[in-house]
Design a protein around this motif. Structure first.
Motif, PDB file in Angstrom:
ATOM      1  N   ALA A   1       0.834  -1.206   0.000  1.00  0.00           N
ATOM      2  CA  ALA A   1       0.000   0.000   0.000  1.00  0.00           C
ATOM      3  C   ALA A   1       0.868   1.257   0.000  1.00  0.00           C
ATOM      4  O   ALA A   1       0.571   2.233  -0.712  1.00  0.00           O
ATOM      5  CB  ALA A   1      -0.928  -0.003   1.207  1.00  0.00           C
ATOM      6  N   TYR A   2       1.937   1.232   0.764  1.00  0.00           N
ATOM      7  CA  TYR A   2       2.830   2.394   0.801  1.00  0.00           C
ATOM      8  C   TYR A   2       3.539   2.578  -0.541  1.00  0.00           C
ATOM      9  O   TYR A   2       3.618   3.696  -1.071  1.00  0.00           O
ATOM     10  CB  TYR A   2       3.852   2.233   1.923  1.00  0.00           C
ATOM     11  CG  TYR A   2       4.837   3.380   1.995  1.00  0.00           C
ATOM     12  CD1 TYR A   2       4.463   4.606   2.534  1.00  0.00           C
ATOM     13  CD2 TYR A   2       6.134   3.238   1.510  1.00  0.00           C
ATOM     14  CE1 TYR A   2       5.355   5.666   2.586  1.00  0.00           C
ATOM     15  CE2 TYR A   2       7.030   4.295   1.559  1.00  0.00           C
ATOM     16  CZ  TYR A   2       6.630   5.503   2.096  1.00  0.00           C
ATOM     17  OH  TYR A   2       7.517   6.549   2.134  1.00  0.00           O
ATOM     18  N   ASP A   3       4.047   1.482  -1.104  1.00  0.00           N
ATOM     19  CA  ASP A   3       4.731   1.574  -2.396  1.00  0.00           C
ATOM     20  C   ASP A   3       3.797   2.089  -3.480  1.00  0.00           C
ATOM     21  O   ASP A   3       4.183   2.904  -4.334  1.00  0.00           O
ATOM     22  CB  ASP A   3       5.279   0.204  -2.803  1.00  0.00           C
ATOM     23  CG  ASP A   3       6.466  -0.215  -1.945  1.00  0.00           C
ATOM     24  OD1 ASP A   3       7.017   0.659  -1.239  1.00  0.00           O
ATOM     25  OD2 ASP A   3       6.825  -1.408  -1.970  1.00  0.00           O
TER      26      ASP A   3
ATOM     27  N   ALA B   1      -5.599   7.144   3.010  1.00  0.00           N
ATOM     28  CA  ALA B   1      -6.097   5.805   3.306  1.00  0.00           C
ATOM     29  C   ALA B   1      -5.026   4.966   4.006  1.00  0.00           C
ATOM     30  O   ALA B   1      -5.329   4.204   4.936  1.00  0.00           O
ATOM     31  CB  ALA B   1      -6.551   5.123   2.013  1.00  0.00           C
ATOM     32  N   PHE B   2      -3.774   5.110   3.575  1.00  0.00           N
ATOM     33  CA  PHE B   2      -2.699   4.352   4.201  1.00  0.00           C
ATOM     34  C   PHE B   2      -2.548   4.746   5.674  1.00  0.00           C
ATOM     35  O   PHE B   2      -2.410   3.878   6.548  1.00  0.00           O
ATOM     36  CB  PHE B   2      -1.380   4.603   3.458  1.00  0.00           C
ATOM     37  CG  PHE B   2      -0.200   3.927   4.102  1.00  0.00           C
ATOM     38  CD1 PHE B   2       0.097   2.601   3.810  1.00  0.00           C
ATOM     39  CD2 PHE B   2       0.604   4.609   5.001  1.00  0.00           C
ATOM     40  CE1 PHE B   2       1.180   1.971   4.412  1.00  0.00           C
ATOM     41  CE2 PHE B   2       1.684   3.992   5.600  1.00  0.00           C
ATOM     42  CZ  PHE B   2       1.978   2.668   5.297  1.00  0.00           C
ATOM     43  N   ILE B   3      -2.566   6.053   5.948  1.00  0.00           N
ATOM     44  CA  ILE B   3      -2.410   6.524   7.332  1.00  0.00           C
ATOM     45  C   ILE B   3      -3.568   6.034   8.200  1.00  0.00           C
ATOM     46  O   ILE B   3      -3.371   5.655   9.369  1.00  0.00           O
ATOM     47  CB  ILE B   3      -2.310   8.057   7.347  1.00  0.00           C
ATOM     48  CG1 ILE B   3      -0.986   8.505   6.701  1.00  0.00           C
ATOM     49  CG2 ILE B   3      -2.414   8.600   8.762  1.00  0.00           C
ATOM     50  CD1 ILE B   3      -0.895   9.988   6.454  1.00  0.00           C
ATOM     51  N   GLN B   4      -4.760   6.046   7.650  1.00  0.00           N
ATOM     52  CA  GLN B   4      -5.919   5.593   8.412  1.00  0.00           C
ATOM     53  C   GLN B   4      -5.853   4.084   8.678  1.00  0.00           C
ATOM     54  O   GLN B   4      -6.223   3.620   9.758  1.00  0.00           O
ATOM     55  CB  GLN B   4      -7.201   5.937   7.649  1.00  0.00           C
ATOM     56  CG  GLN B   4      -8.477   5.591   8.420  1.00  0.00           C
ATOM     57  CD  GLN B   4      -9.716   6.039   7.675  1.00  0.00           C
ATOM     58  OE1 GLN B   4      -9.633   6.549   6.551  1.00  0.00           O
ATOM     59  NE2 GLN B   4     -10.877   5.862   8.292  1.00  0.00           N
ATOM     60  N   ARG B   5      -5.341   3.346   7.716  1.00  0.00           N
ATOM     61  CA  ARG B   5      -5.296   1.888   7.852  1.00  0.00           C
ATOM     62  C   ARG B   5      -4.105   1.417   8.672  1.00  0.00           C
ATOM     63  O   ARG B   5      -4.202   0.452   9.433  1.00  0.00           O
ATOM     64  CB  ARG B   5      -5.249   1.263   6.455  1.00  0.00           C
ATOM     65  CG  ARG B   5      -5.363  -0.255   6.460  1.00  0.00           C
ATOM     66  CD  ARG B   5      -5.336  -0.779   5.039  1.00  0.00           C
ATOM     67  NE  ARG B   5      -5.350  -2.247   5.009  1.00  0.00           N
ATOM     68  CZ  ARG B   5      -5.166  -2.960   3.915  1.00  0.00           C
ATOM     69  NH1 ARG B   5      -4.967  -2.359   2.742  1.00  0.00           N
ATOM     70  NH2 ARG B   5      -5.192  -4.281   3.961  1.00  0.00           N
TER      71      ARG B   5
ATOM     72  N   ALA C   1       4.723   8.765   5.230  1.00  0.00           N
ATOM     73  CA  ALA C   1       3.408   8.973   4.617  1.00  0.00           C
ATOM     74  C   ALA C   1       2.850  10.338   4.993  1.00  0.00           C
ATOM     75  O   ALA C   1       2.295  11.053   4.152  1.00  0.00           O
ATOM     76  CB  ALA C   1       2.451   7.867   5.061  1.00  0.00           C
ATOM     77  N   HIS C   2       2.998  10.720   6.255  1.00  0.00           N
ATOM     78  CA  HIS C   2       2.534  12.045   6.680  1.00  0.00           C
ATOM     79  C   HIS C   2       3.310  13.142   5.951  1.00  0.00           C
ATOM     80  O   HIS C   2       2.730  14.157   5.537  1.00  0.00           O
ATOM     81  CB  HIS C   2       2.704  12.210   8.197  1.00  0.00           C
ATOM     82  CG  HIS C   2       1.648  11.535   9.004  1.00  0.00           C
ATOM     83  ND1 HIS C   2       0.349  12.001   9.070  1.00  0.00           N
ATOM     84  CD2 HIS C   2       1.691  10.423   9.789  1.00  0.00           C
ATOM     85  CE1 HIS C   2      -0.356  11.214   9.860  1.00  0.00           C
ATOM     86  NE2 HIS C   2       0.428  10.245  10.307  1.00  0.00           N
TER      87      HIS C   2
END
Length: 280
Positions: A162-164, A185-189, A199-200
């Motif tokens: 997801a990050y990639d 979405a990545f931060i929430q998950r 990510a932030h």
């Protein structure tokens, strides 16, 4: 005879007097034709020449003011162009760092899988040596090589994937508008992911590029306050200073830049912070 001498002396005196008068007359005529110089005008001319030699504007006060205004406008425009170039370079540096980060992450996963494979082979070979069965040892060794290596949990792989995928929306396809919800979405998950500070930061950078200052500031503050050991913290502090500067809060901007200089003296962000402070 005496009278003749006296007449000659008198005649000579008259001749000398006539010669002297002629010389005086010539002198007067020459002086009358000589040019007359105005001392004040000469001083003004010298000053004008000196001013031209030194590059100073010449003319009336209004003309000089107009020339100086044009010079100031030209320098201001040049400073704006340089600032835009710095911002563009900073964005390109961020993208390059992201590319390095993605490749490093992929390399780490490959190396990790190789280590797991070697450990599995060594473990099986050691077990077969202890059992003392060479034939079965060979069979088990071949079986160990042919069997798939144990992989990380599905959740961990989903996290990395997801990050990639979110980062690739920036670096490969350059779909910046799609990258924003992907990082959200990545931060929430995965709020506690090892990639969370990055990510932030990326989310803050995307919002910064859209000049959504308040939302970008929120993301950079999370990196600065919650992830003090993150490699992105110096850049996050720098961006907080830039946002404060864009909001005409130069005092706060200077504080953020000073933090970068003092806390991260060996970082590339320090040089940018010094450049920003000198421009305030």
């Amino acid at each position: 005879m005496t009278k003749a001498i006296t007449d000659r002396h008198f005649s000579g005196s008259i001749a000398r007097g006539a010669t002297l008068c002629s010389a005086l007359l010539v002198s007067v005529m020459v002086n009358a034709q000589a040019p007359v110089y105005d001392v004040n005008n000469n001083d003004n001319s010298r000053r004008a020449s000196a001013s031209q030699g030194q590059g100073m504007p010449v003319g009336t006060v209004e003309q000089r003011v107009e020339i100086l205004e044009r010079m100031v406008d030209s320098r201001t425009q040049m400073q704006h162009r340089l600032q835009q170039q710095l911002d563009t370079m900073q964005s390109e540096i961020d993208e390059l760092r992201g590319a390095v980060e993605v490749h490093t992450n992929q390399l780490e996963k490959v190396l990790e899988r190789q280590r797991e494979l070697y450990l599995e082979i060594d473990k099986r070979v050691e077990a077969l040596k202890q059992s003392g069965s060479p034939s079965s040892a060979d069979d088990d060794t071949n079986s160990a090589v042919s069997q798939p290596v144990s992989r990380p949990s599905a959740n961990a792989e989903d996290e990395s994937t997801a990050y990639d995928n979110a980062v690739n929306l920036i670096l490969q396809s350059r779909e910046y508008d799609k990258a924003i919800p992907a990082f959200q979405a990545f931060i929430q998950r995965f709020p506690n992911s090892q990639y969370a500070p990055n990510a932030h930061y990326w989310l803050g950078q995307l919002l910064f590029n859209k000049q959504e200052w308040a939302q970008a500031q929120e993301q950079f503050e999370i990196v600065s306050n919650r992830f003090s050991n993150s490699s992105k913290r110096a850049d996050a502090l720098l961006k907080l200073g830039v946002i404060a500067e864009r909001q005409n809060n130069n005092q706060q901007a200077k504080q953020f830049y000073q933090q970068v200089i003092e806390m991260y003296p060996n970082s590339s962000a320090r040089k940018l912070a010094e450049s920003r402070i000198s421009g305030l």
